[in-house]
Design a protein around this motif. Sequence first.
Motif, PDB file in Angstrom:
ATOM      1  N   ALA A   1       0.764  -1.301  -0.157  1.00 52.69           N
ATOM      2  CA  ALA A   1      -0.012  -0.083  -0.018  1.00 52.69           C
ATOM      3  C   ALA A   1       0.792   1.241  -0.233  1.00 52.69           C
ATOM      4  CB  ALA A   1      -1.111   0.133   1.319  1.00 52.69           C
ATOM      5  N   LYS A   2       0.409   2.212  -0.591  1.00 50.49           N
ATOM      6  CA  LYS A   2       1.115   3.675  -0.787  1.00 50.49           C
ATOM      7  C   LYS A   2       0.508   4.623   0.085  1.00 50.49           C
ATOM      8  CE  LYS A   2       4.063   3.355  -4.648  1.00 50.49           C
ATOM      9  NZ  LYS A   2       4.563   1.877  -4.357  1.00 50.49           N
ATOM     10  N   CYS A   3      -0.926   4.304   0.374  1.00 51.60           N
ATOM     11  CA  CYS A   3      -1.366   5.280   1.176  1.00 51.60           C
ATOM     12  C   CYS A   3      -1.428   5.489   2.591  1.00 51.60           C
ATOM     13  CB  CYS A   3      -3.245   4.993   0.798  1.00 51.60           C
ATOM     14  SG  CYS A   3      -3.617   3.466   1.745  1.00 51.60           S
ATOM     15  N   LYS A   4      -2.215   6.324   3.252  1.00 52.01           N
ATOM     16  CA  LYS A   4      -1.856   6.406   4.714  1.00 52.01           C
ATOM     17  C   LYS A   4      -2.731   5.020   5.308  1.00 52.01           C
ATOM     18  CE  LYS A   4      -0.926  10.120   7.247  1.00 52.01           C
ATOM     19  NZ  LYS A   4      -0.821  11.469   7.587  1.00 52.01           N
ATOM     20  N   VAL A   5      -1.713   4.490   6.410  1.00 48.35           N
ATOM     21  CA  VAL A   5      -2.351   3.214   7.039  1.00 48.35           C
ATOM     22  C   VAL A   5      -2.731   3.573   8.252  1.00 48.35           C
ATOM     23  CG1 VAL A   5      -2.217   1.006   7.431  1.00 48.35           C
ATOM     24  CG2 VAL A   5      -1.166   1.798   5.614  1.00 48.35           C
ATOM     25  N   PHE A   6      -3.946   3.163   8.929  1.00 45.62           N
ATOM     26  CA  PHE A   6      -4.371   3.305  10.345  1.00 45.62           C
ATOM     27  C   PHE A   6      -4.224   2.066  11.008  1.00 45.62           C
ATOM     28  CE2 PHE A   6      -5.748   7.135   7.801  1.00 45.62           C
ATOM     29  CZ  PHE A   6      -5.570   8.276   8.661  1.00 45.62           C
ATOM     30  N   PHE A   7      -3.928   1.876  12.251  1.00 45.48           N
ATOM     31  CA  PHE A   7      -4.156   0.854  13.008  1.00 45.48           C
ATOM     32  C   PHE A   7      -5.228   1.222  14.315  1.00 45.48           C
ATOM     33  CE2 PHE A   7      -0.529   0.206  10.881  1.00 45.48           C
ATOM     34  CZ  PHE A   7      -0.406  -1.087  10.443  1.00 45.48           C
ATOM     35  N   ALA A   8      -6.182   0.337  14.223  1.00 47.26           N
ATOM     36  CA  ALA A   8      -7.113   0.431  15.451  1.00 47.26           C
ATOM     37  C   ALA A   8      -6.726  -0.861  16.360  1.00 47.26           C
ATOM     38  CB  ALA A   8      -8.467   0.555  15.351  1.00 47.26           C
ATOM     39  N   PRO A   9      -5.698  -0.641  17.396  1.00 48.02           N
ATOM     40  CA  PRO A   9      -5.264  -2.028  18.222  1.00 48.02           C
ATOM     41  C   PRO A   9      -6.477  -2.489  19.175  1.00 48.02           C
ATOM     42  CG  PRO A   9      -3.816  -0.339  18.288  1.00 48.02           C
ATOM     43  CD  PRO A   9      -4.555   0.399  17.808  1.00 48.02           C
ATOM     44  N   ALA A  10      -6.426  -3.720  19.060  1.00 45.62           N
ATOM     45  CA  ALA A  10      -7.336  -4.420  20.293  1.00 45.62           C
ATOM     46  C   ALA A  10      -6.623  -5.509  20.715  1.00 45.62           C
ATOM     47  CB  ALA A  10      -8.524  -4.570  19.713  1.00 45.62           C
ATOM     48  N   MET A  11      -6.400  -5.673  22.066  1.00 43.24           N
ATOM     49  CA  MET A  11      -6.000  -6.627  22.755  1.00 43.24           C
ATOM     50  C   MET A  11      -6.026  -6.716  24.382  1.00 43.24           C
ATOM     51  SD  MET A  11      -2.066  -5.725  21.737  1.00 43.24           S
ATOM     52  CE  MET A  11      -2.538  -5.149  20.226  1.00 43.24           C
ATOM     53  N   ASP A  12      -5.673  -7.651  24.975  1.00 48.00           N
ATOM     54  CA  ASP A  12      -6.020  -7.742  26.464  1.00 48.00           C
ATOM     55  C   ASP A  12      -4.955  -6.682  27.057  1.00 48.00           C
ATOM     56  OD1 ASP A  12      -8.112  -9.433  27.790  1.00 48.00           O
ATOM     57  OD2 ASP A  12      -6.695  -8.766  29.192  1.00 48.00           O
ATOM     58  N   LEU A  13      -5.021  -6.284  28.262  1.00 47.54           N
ATOM     59  CA  LEU A  13      -4.448  -5.363  29.007  1.00 47.54           C
ATOM     60  C   LEU A  13      -2.865  -5.589  29.050  1.00 47.54           C
ATOM     61  CD1 LEU A  13      -4.681  -3.201  31.053  1.00 47.54           C
ATOM     62  CD2 LEU A  13      -5.009  -5.006  33.002  1.00 47.54           C
ATOM     63  N   ASP A  14      -2.691  -6.685  29.488  1.00 44.42           N
ATOM     64  CA  ASP A  14      -1.091  -7.000  29.553  1.00 44.42           C
ATOM     65  C   ASP A  14      -0.574  -7.075  28.083  1.00 44.42           C
ATOM     66  OD1 ASP A  14      -0.992  -6.948  32.386  1.00 44.42           O
ATOM     67  OD2 ASP A  14      -2.036  -8.834  32.288  1.00 44.42           O
TER      68      ASP A  14
END
Length: 403
Positions: free
Chosen positions: A117-130
């Motif tokens: 990909a050449k465009c802007k990449v966004f990440f919306a992380p999701a995981m457990d606390l630790d």
Amino acid sequence: MSLLSGKKILLGVTAGIAAYKTANLVRLFIKSGAEVKVIMTPASKDFITPLTLSTLSKNPVHSTFYDKESENELWNNHVELGLWADIFLIAPATANTLSKMTNGVCDNLLIATYLSAKCKVFFAPAMDLDMYKHPSTLDSFKKLQNYGNVMIPATSGELASGLIGEGRMAEPEDIVAFIEQEIASSLPLYGKRFLITAGPTHEAIDPVRFIGNHSSGKMGFELAKAAANLGAEIFLVTGPTHQTIAHSFVHRIDVISAEDMYQACHQYFENIDVAICSAAVADYKPKNVASEKIKKKVATFNIPLEPTKDILKSLGVSKKHQFLVGFALETNDEVANAKSKIKRKNLDLIVLNSLRDKGAGFATDTNKVTIIDADYIGKDFTLKSKAAVAKDIINEIMQRIYA
Ligand code: CTP
């Protein structure tokens, strides 16, 4: 309207419980006028079905490099998908995918597409606390940001494990707002605040009658759209009109009379960078408003009138840092009248339309304008749609405020 309208959004879904939220995310993107394609990692299909996301996105969902079940076994071209996107969002982004993307471990279609990909990449992380706080995860965040990607921070709350803390994927509405804000911040009018007046005013005679005019409000609404699409925040003070506007950067303030419009404009003016008065404000109003409906009694009926407040002129008096733009609708001695209004009302720019020009004025879909600045330098524009005229006006304003 949204800044996402017309944008091509590629959504990458990985295997986290928050994947269920992507149904709403896709729905919100589609609602804002974007085109959406979805890539799922194979394991994410345990959390949400491709059928749900293909139905909502109105596009087939891709998951593997080719579809084994399909008779012609077409290759899903990750390079093409990566280049297609204007915006690439990985949501939810698991620790596993973040780590593999950081290191270029390219073992599925989603990661191959990310690397192309050449465009802007966004990440919306999701995981457990630790997991969210683990040094290796924090390292992935830092590296991916250093590569030019954007992290949408996870929020705090109850997690799927039952633990309470940071790690919840941002809510779909907040992800959309975050991306819109990020797009806006690269636009030329980002951070500027506009006050725009639009439409007619209605001056009450009695509870059922008023003095009004044929202004449609279209010019003001097009100006609001044009400036908002360039990242400005708009306070649109409008008289009664059928025009609609749904743009996340536009605050619509509905008023009825010239007095209401005057009050609303002065409430916002101090913190405004640019004010454009395109409203067709009534010049006169009934001196007294009857509290009951006036009955038909006599053959002739006179309504004593008194002048309304000149909003534009009063803004010219209060003006400090603001750039002030007025409109002039004239039938004769057009340029001379417009120039005298620049002086009288302390304007930086005036948009002149002559009623002698066919297709110009306040009840049409087109307009033909001459824009004259405070040095009396004028520029004639051809007959255009009001949307195109609005872009010309905003462009002339931009050239001067950034000069
Ligand atoms: N305007 C305003 N408040 C008013 C009247 C006009 O803010 N009460 C603004 C309009 O929005 C427009 C500009 O003033 O931007 C010019 O309006 P116009 O009616 O052409 O000017 P007037 O000053 O009323 O002059 P005249 O009617 O004599 O041409």
